[in-house]
Write an enzyme that holds these catalytic residues in place. Structure first.
Site, PDB file in Angstrom:
ATOM      1  N   LYS A  89       2.768  -7.444   5.832  1.00 18.67           N
ATOM      2  CA  LYS A  89       3.254  -6.288   5.761  1.00 18.67           C
ATOM      3  C   LYS A  89       2.553  -4.726   6.697  1.00 18.67           C
ATOM      4  O   LYS A  89       3.743  -3.377   6.935  1.00 18.67           O
ATOM      5  CB  LYS A  89       3.045  -5.638   4.268  1.00 18.67           C
ATOM      6  CG  LYS A  89       4.189  -6.714   3.952  1.00 18.67           C
ATOM      7  CD  LYS A  89       3.786  -6.100   2.179  1.00 18.67           C
ATOM      8  CE  LYS A  89       3.932  -7.580   1.022  1.00 18.67           C
ATOM      9  NZ  LYS A  89       4.801  -7.154   0.516  1.00 18.67           N
TER      10      LYS A  89
ATOM     11  N   ASN B 289      -9.576 -14.691   1.145  1.00 20.53           N
ATOM     12  CA  ASN B 289      -9.896 -13.033   1.012  1.00 20.53           C
ATOM     13  C   ASN B 289     -11.859 -13.323   1.635  1.00 20.53           C
ATOM     14  O   ASN B 289     -12.536 -14.186   1.125  1.00 20.53           O
ATOM     15  CB  ASN B 289     -10.041 -11.968  -0.193  1.00 20.53           C
ATOM     16  CG  ASN B 289     -10.122 -10.808   0.780  1.00 20.53           C
ATOM     17  OD1 ASN B 289     -11.031 -10.124   1.796  1.00 20.53           O
ATOM     18  ND2 ASN B 289      -9.630  -9.759  -0.103  1.00 20.53           N
TER      19      ASN B 289
ATOM     20  N   THR C 184      -6.020 -14.235  -4.332  1.00 25.56           N
ATOM     21  CA  THR C 184      -6.591 -14.182  -3.302  1.00 25.56           C
ATOM     22  C   THR C 184      -7.943 -13.624  -3.368  1.00 25.56           C
ATOM     23  O   THR C 184      -9.009 -12.990  -2.341  1.00 25.56           O
ATOM     24  CB  THR C 184      -5.984 -12.148  -3.182  1.00 25.56           C
ATOM     25  OG1 THR C 184      -6.375 -11.622  -4.227  1.00 25.56           O
ATOM     26  CG2 THR C 184      -4.868 -12.574  -3.093  1.00 25.56           C
TER      27      THR C 184
ATOM     28  N   GLU D 295     -20.745  -6.636   0.575  1.00 19.00           N
ATOM     29  CA  GLU D 295     -20.350  -5.699  -0.549  1.00 19.00           C
ATOM     30  C   GLU D 295     -20.441  -7.279  -1.955  1.00 19.00           C
ATOM     31  O   GLU D 295     -20.176  -6.828  -3.405  1.00 19.00           O
ATOM     32  CB  GLU D 295     -18.836  -5.109  -0.927  1.00 19.00           C
ATOM     33  CG  GLU D 295     -17.533  -6.275  -0.289  1.00 19.00           C
ATOM     34  CD  GLU D 295     -16.092  -6.183  -0.840  1.00 19.00           C
ATOM     35  OE1 GLU D 295     -16.138  -5.564  -2.142  1.00 19.00           O
ATOM     36  OE2 GLU D 295     -15.428  -5.346  -0.309  1.00 19.00           O
TER      37      GLU D 295
ATOM     38  N   HIS E 199      -7.416  -6.459   8.559  1.00 19.49           N
ATOM     39  CA  HIS E 199      -8.616  -6.953   7.699  1.00 19.49           C
ATOM     40  C   HIS E 199      -7.212  -8.040   6.564  1.00 19.49           C
ATOM     41  O   HIS E 199      -5.531  -6.990   6.916  1.00 19.49           O
ATOM     42  CB  HIS E 199      -8.653  -5.525   6.789  1.00 19.49           C
ATOM     43  CG  HIS E 199      -9.065  -5.986   5.839  1.00 19.49           C
ATOM     44  ND1 HIS E 199      -9.880  -7.220   5.539  1.00 19.49           N
ATOM     45  CD2 HIS E 199      -9.081  -6.155   3.574  1.00 19.49           C
ATOM     46  CE1 HIS E 199     -10.326  -7.220   3.891  1.00 19.49           C
ATOM     47  NE2 HIS E 199      -9.440  -6.761   3.202  1.00 19.49           N
TER      48      HIS E 199
ATOM     49  N   CYS F 196     -14.382  -3.829   2.121  1.00 14.22           N
ATOM     50  CA  CYS F 196     -14.134  -4.433   3.259  1.00 14.22           C
ATOM     51  C   CYS F 196     -14.565  -4.054   5.046  1.00 14.22           C
ATOM     52  O   CYS F 196     -14.270  -4.450   5.616  1.00 14.22           O
ATOM     53  CB  CYS F 196     -12.906  -5.113   2.892  1.00 14.22           C
ATOM     54  SG  CYS F 196     -12.105  -5.512   1.628  1.00 14.22           S
TER      55      CYS F 196
ATOM     56  N   SER G 229     -11.550  -0.970   0.791  1.00 16.86           N
ATOM     57  CA  SER G 229     -11.147  -0.275  -0.260  1.00 16.86           C
ATOM     58  C   SER G 229     -11.508   0.534  -0.527  1.00 16.86           C
ATOM     59  O   SER G 229     -12.865   0.672  -0.963  1.00 16.86           O
ATOM     60  CB  SER G 229     -10.296  -1.410  -1.530  1.00 16.86           C
ATOM     61  OG  SER G 229      -9.615  -2.443  -1.378  1.00 16.86           O
TER      62      SER G 229
ATOM     63  N   SER H 149      -3.662  -0.836  -5.183  1.00 18.99           N
ATOM     64  CA  SER H 149      -4.641  -0.908  -3.721  1.00 18.99           C
ATOM     65  C   SER H 149      -3.854  -1.597  -1.951  1.00 18.99           C
ATOM     66  O   SER H 149      -3.733  -1.112  -0.901  1.00 18.99           O
ATOM     67  CB  SER H 149      -5.752  -2.241  -3.968  1.00 18.99           C
ATOM     68  OG  SER H 149      -4.480  -3.383  -3.576  1.00 18.99           O
TER      69      SER H 149
ATOM     70  N   ASP I  66       4.973 -20.360 -10.014  1.00 21.12           N
ATOM     71  CA  ASP I  66       5.550 -21.343  -8.708  1.00 21.12           C
ATOM     72  C   ASP I  66       4.705 -21.554  -7.501  1.00 21.12           C
ATOM     73  O   ASP I  66       4.154 -20.468  -7.078  1.00 21.12           O
ATOM     74  CB  ASP I  66       7.146 -20.864  -8.338  1.00 21.12           C
ATOM     75  CG  ASP I  66       8.207 -21.370  -6.726  1.00 21.12           C
ATOM     76  OD1 ASP I  66       9.111 -21.018  -6.817  1.00 21.12           O
ATOM     77  OD2 ASP I  66       6.975 -22.506  -6.223  1.00 21.12           O
TER      78      ASP I  66
HETATM   79  N1  CAA Z   1       8.524 -17.475  -3.425  1.00 17.00           N
HETATM   80  C1  CAA Z   1       8.115 -16.900  -2.801  1.00 17.00           C
HETATM   81  N2  CAA Z   1       7.809 -16.336  -2.179  1.00 17.00           N
HETATM   82  C2  CAA Z   1       7.398 -15.155  -3.970  1.00 17.00           C
HETATM   83  C3  CAA Z   1       7.378 -16.274  -5.403  1.00 17.00           C
HETATM   84  C4  CAA Z   1       7.896 -17.336  -4.861  1.00 17.00           C
HETATM   85  N3  CAA Z   1       8.703 -18.391  -5.949  1.00 17.00           N
HETATM   86  N4  CAA Z   1       7.198 -15.590  -6.279  1.00 17.00           N
HETATM   87  C5  CAA Z   1       7.335 -14.513  -5.956  1.00 17.00           C
HETATM   88  N5  CAA Z   1       6.363 -14.302  -4.412  1.00 17.00           N
HETATM   89  C6  CAA Z   1       5.995 -13.529  -3.312  1.00 17.00           C
HETATM   90  C7  CAA Z   1       7.110 -11.467  -3.829  1.00 17.00           C
HETATM   91  O1  CAA Z   1       7.853 -11.316  -4.088  1.00 17.00           O
HETATM   92  C8  CAA Z   1       6.155 -11.454  -3.471  1.00 17.00           C
HETATM   93  O2  CAA Z   1       5.909 -10.812  -2.375  1.00 17.00           O
HETATM   94  P1  CAA Z   1       6.470  -9.475  -1.678  1.00 17.00           P
HETATM   95  O3  CAA Z   1       5.149  -8.038  -2.197  1.00 17.00           O
HETATM   96  O4  CAA Z   1       6.790  -9.649   0.185  1.00 17.00           O
HETATM   97  O5  CAA Z   1       7.679  -8.473  -1.931  1.00 17.00           O
HETATM   98  C9  CAA Z   1       4.354 -11.700  -3.127  1.00 17.00           C
HETATM   99  O6  CAA Z   1       5.197 -12.935  -3.457  1.00 17.00           O
HETATM  100  C10 CAA Z   1       3.085 -11.491  -4.518  1.00 17.00           C
HETATM  101  O7  CAA Z   1       4.299 -11.298  -6.039  1.00 17.00           O
HETATM  102  P2  CAA Z   1       3.487 -10.228  -7.115  1.00 17.00           P
HETATM  103  O8  CAA Z   1       4.012  -8.636  -5.977  1.00 17.00           O
HETATM  104  O9  CAA Z   1       4.468 -10.748  -8.322  1.00 17.00           O
HETATM  105  O10 CAA Z   1       2.254 -10.789  -7.083  1.00 17.00           O
HETATM  106  P3  CAA Z   1       1.124  -9.955  -8.222  1.00 17.00           P
HETATM  107  O11 CAA Z   1       1.680  -8.856  -8.574  1.00 17.00           O
HETATM  108  O12 CAA Z   1       0.910 -10.825  -9.083  1.00 17.00           O
HETATM  109  O13 CAA Z   1      -0.629  -9.507  -7.536  1.00 17.00           O
HETATM  110  C11 CAA Z   1      -0.987  -8.732  -5.860  1.00 17.00           C
HETATM  111  C12 CAA Z   1      -0.223  -9.409  -6.004  1.00 17.00           C
HETATM  112  C13 CAA Z   1      -0.967  -7.526  -6.650  1.00 17.00           C
HETATM  113  C14 CAA Z   1      -1.939  -8.713  -4.326  1.00 17.00           C
HETATM  114  C15 CAA Z   1      -2.542  -9.174  -6.507  1.00 17.00           C
HETATM  115  O14 CAA Z   1      -2.911 -10.825  -6.046  1.00 17.00           O
HETATM  116  C16 CAA Z   1      -3.662  -8.705  -6.722  1.00 17.00           C
HETATM  117  O15 CAA Z   1      -4.266  -7.436  -7.051  1.00 17.00           O
HETATM  118  N6  CAA Z   1      -4.555  -8.989  -5.820  1.00 17.00           N
HETATM  119  C17 CAA Z   1      -6.008  -8.090  -4.935  1.00 17.00           C
HETATM  120  C18 CAA Z   1      -6.027  -7.095  -4.425  1.00 17.00           C
HETATM  121  C19 CAA Z   1      -5.442  -6.889  -3.218  1.00 17.00           C
HETATM  122  O16 CAA Z   1      -5.729  -8.221  -2.387  1.00 17.00           O
HETATM  123  N7  CAA Z   1      -5.549  -6.221  -2.014  1.00 17.00           N
HETATM  124  C20 CAA Z   1      -5.108  -5.781  -0.993  1.00 17.00           C
HETATM  125  C21 CAA Z   1      -4.967  -4.503  -0.914  1.00 17.00           C
HETATM  126  S1  CAA Z   1      -6.883  -3.706  -1.140  1.00 17.00           S
HETATM  127  C22 CAA Z   1      -7.272  -4.519   0.416  1.00 17.00           C
HETATM  128  O17 CAA Z   1      -6.923  -5.182   1.081  1.00 17.00           O
HETATM  129  C23 CAA Z   1      -9.610  -4.494   0.292  1.00 17.00           C
HETATM  130  C24 CAA Z   1      -9.815  -5.921  -0.357  1.00 17.00           C
HETATM  131  O18 CAA Z   1      -9.673  -7.357   0.229  1.00 17.00           O
HETATM  132  C25 CAA Z   1      -9.307  -6.443  -1.705  1.00 17.00           C
END
Ligand code: CAA
Length: 396
Positions: free
Chosen positions: A245, A279, A155, A82, A236, A114, A312, A204, A32
């Site tokens: 968050k 990102n 992302t 990076e 960031h 980052c 990270s 992360s 979705d």
């Molecule tokens: N409508 C609205 N919202 C929805 C939805 C829908 N149909 N379906 C899911 N969502 C929401 C979920 O509820 C969740 O929100 P909350 O966290 O507020 O509960 C959000 O969408 C994401 O859903 P998931 O948690 O299921 O997503 P995921 O597990 O598939 O992936 C992630 C999320 C872990 C961030 C992934 O994108 C990822 O690994 N990204 C790269 C790592 C990253 O960016 N980490 C951030 C911190 S590290 C950092 O900042 C350094 C850097 O730059 C990398």
């Protein structure tokens, strides 16, 4: 010069030729689109063309600043990334050549995920504080890449931010107290043999929030400006929901509960550009700063903003800045908007093709097709040397 009035005098950004709307990604993944548009808070991501990389984006962002100010006072170029293109030579040296910067200049590359854009900014403040007549060009440039079909894929993004750090700056004075935090964790990393990052996604996010607390508490302990005196917040932004968050977490740490309207006022404008670019790793925090300055309808002169930087691995910093009177006259908001709107949307199959086209690292020679309309392009690799050139050949 007024004591400690050092900071960002000008800021400019560049991004890629292409974009992928996250609706395309969601449709092909059977997800979705609300998960991306709302759940992670991203609508598009910038995708590099074959003849673009961190150098071409960094040079484009820096060119606007050099065109506006000249380069006579620039004696240091700090390039944070990076997504390095060479194990030895700093990417900034290519930029130095493309922009014909003065020979009497030091150029280095900085790395810590980052975070290193903030390290570059802090080092620049130190240099200018010692030599107030000098200017430092800080460039943060990255291409954020995760494996196809991984949860991080939505992302990704690409972009560069260049900043001119000077005494008596026209945009932001960076305040001296800063909160620091480092902890050796494996939440996100990229081994030498991979062109995309590995990430423990959920960990992360919690590592990021722990770092918010660590850096904020250090800032508080060291007598930094109290949070009640901060008007705007920039984080960031690996994806914009992470900033939302982080903001709720920070406010809770300070014992405050914000309603939705107040939270939007403090944070909302800083999310606009990142939501469309994705990102940009080292550039992400500063793209947020530019977004805030360009998109906040209030007059921010005299306002204080807090900046939270996270890389990270993990290193983080929390610090504050004061917006200067007349800052709006320095900005290029309509040019920035035009740059974003000029990106060419990709269809999913083409995006996948571009992603799978690994930037050759085995010594194979290659020449790139002419795609980008940016001022500089990567022509290819010949005799193990990356060749960059102006996109529009200069007339003699
Ligand atoms: N409508 C609205 N919202 C929805 C939805 C829908 N149909 N379906 C899911 N969502 C929401 C979920 O509820 C969740 O929100 P909350 O966290 O507020 O509960 C959000 O969408 C994401 O859903 P998931 O948690 O299921 O997503 P995921 O597990 O598939 O992936 C992630 C999320 C872990 C961030 C992934 O994108 C990822 O690994 N990204 C790269 C790592 C990253 O960016 N980490 C951030 C911190 S590290 C950092 O900042 C350094 C850097 O730059 C990398």
């Amino acid at each position: 010069m007024t004591e400690n009035k050092i900071g960002i005098d000008d800021i400019s950004f560049a991004t890629s030729h292409h974009l992928l709307d996250l609706r395309e990604l969601a449709e092909h993944q059977g997800v979705d689109v609300g998960k991306y548009y709302v759940g992670i808070g991203q609508s598009q991501m910038s995708v590099l063309a074959e003849d673009e990389d961190i150098v071409t984006m960094g040079a484009e962002a820096a060119k606007r600043i050099v065109d506006a100010h000249g380069a006579d006072k620039i004696r240091t170029v700090l390039f944070a990334t990076e997504s390095g293109v060479d194990q030895s030579k700093a990417a900034g040296v290519y930029v130095h050549g493309l922009l014909d910067l003065p020979r009497n200049c030091r150029v280095v590359e900085l790395k810590q995920a980052c975070y290193s854009g903030t390290a570059a900014l802090q080092f620049a403040l130190g240099i200018v504080s010692r030599n107030p007549d000098e200017q430092v060009l800080v460039i943060a440039s990255d291409s954020a890449r995760y494996a196809l079909d991984s949860s991080g894929e939505s992302t990704q993004g690409a972009g560069a931010v260049a900043m001119l750090v000077t005494a008596d700056p026209r945009l932001l004075v960076i305040e001296p107290t800063t909160g620091l935090y480092t902890r050796d964790v494996h939440d996100f990393w990229r081994p030498h043999y991979l062109s995309h990052a590995l990430v423990d996604g959920k960990f992360s996010m919690s590592a990021y929030l722990d770092a918010v607390e660590g850096a904020y508490r250090d800032h508080e302990t060291r007598g930094g400006q109290p949070i009640q005196e901060v008007d705007r917040f920039c984080y960031h932004q690996p994806f914009t929901k992470m900033a939302i968050k982080a903001h709720a977490h920070l406010q809770a740490l300070a014992g405050r509960v914000l309603d939705r309207e107040e939270s939007q006022r403090q944070l909302g404008p800083s999310l606009e550009l990142n939501r469309r670019v994705g990102n940009t790793y080292t550039a992400s925090l500063f793209l947020g700063v530019l977004s805030l300055l360009n998109h906040d309808s209030a007059d921010l002169a005299g306002s204080r903003m807090a900046l939270f930087s996270y890389g990270s691995g993990a290193v983080a910093e929390y610090f504050t800045a004061l917006v200067q009177p007349g800052y709006r006259s320095v900005l290029r908001a309509s040019e920035d908007e035009a740059r974003l709107a000029a990106r060419t949307p990709l269809e999913y199959a083409r995006y996948r093709e571009l992603h799978e086209r690994v930037d050759l690292v085995d010594g194979t020679e290659f020449a790139t097709p002419r795609v980008t309309a940016a001022p500089f392009r990567l022509a290819g690799v010949h005799e193990d040397v990356r060749r960059y050139e102006p996109t529009r050949p200069t007339t003699p």
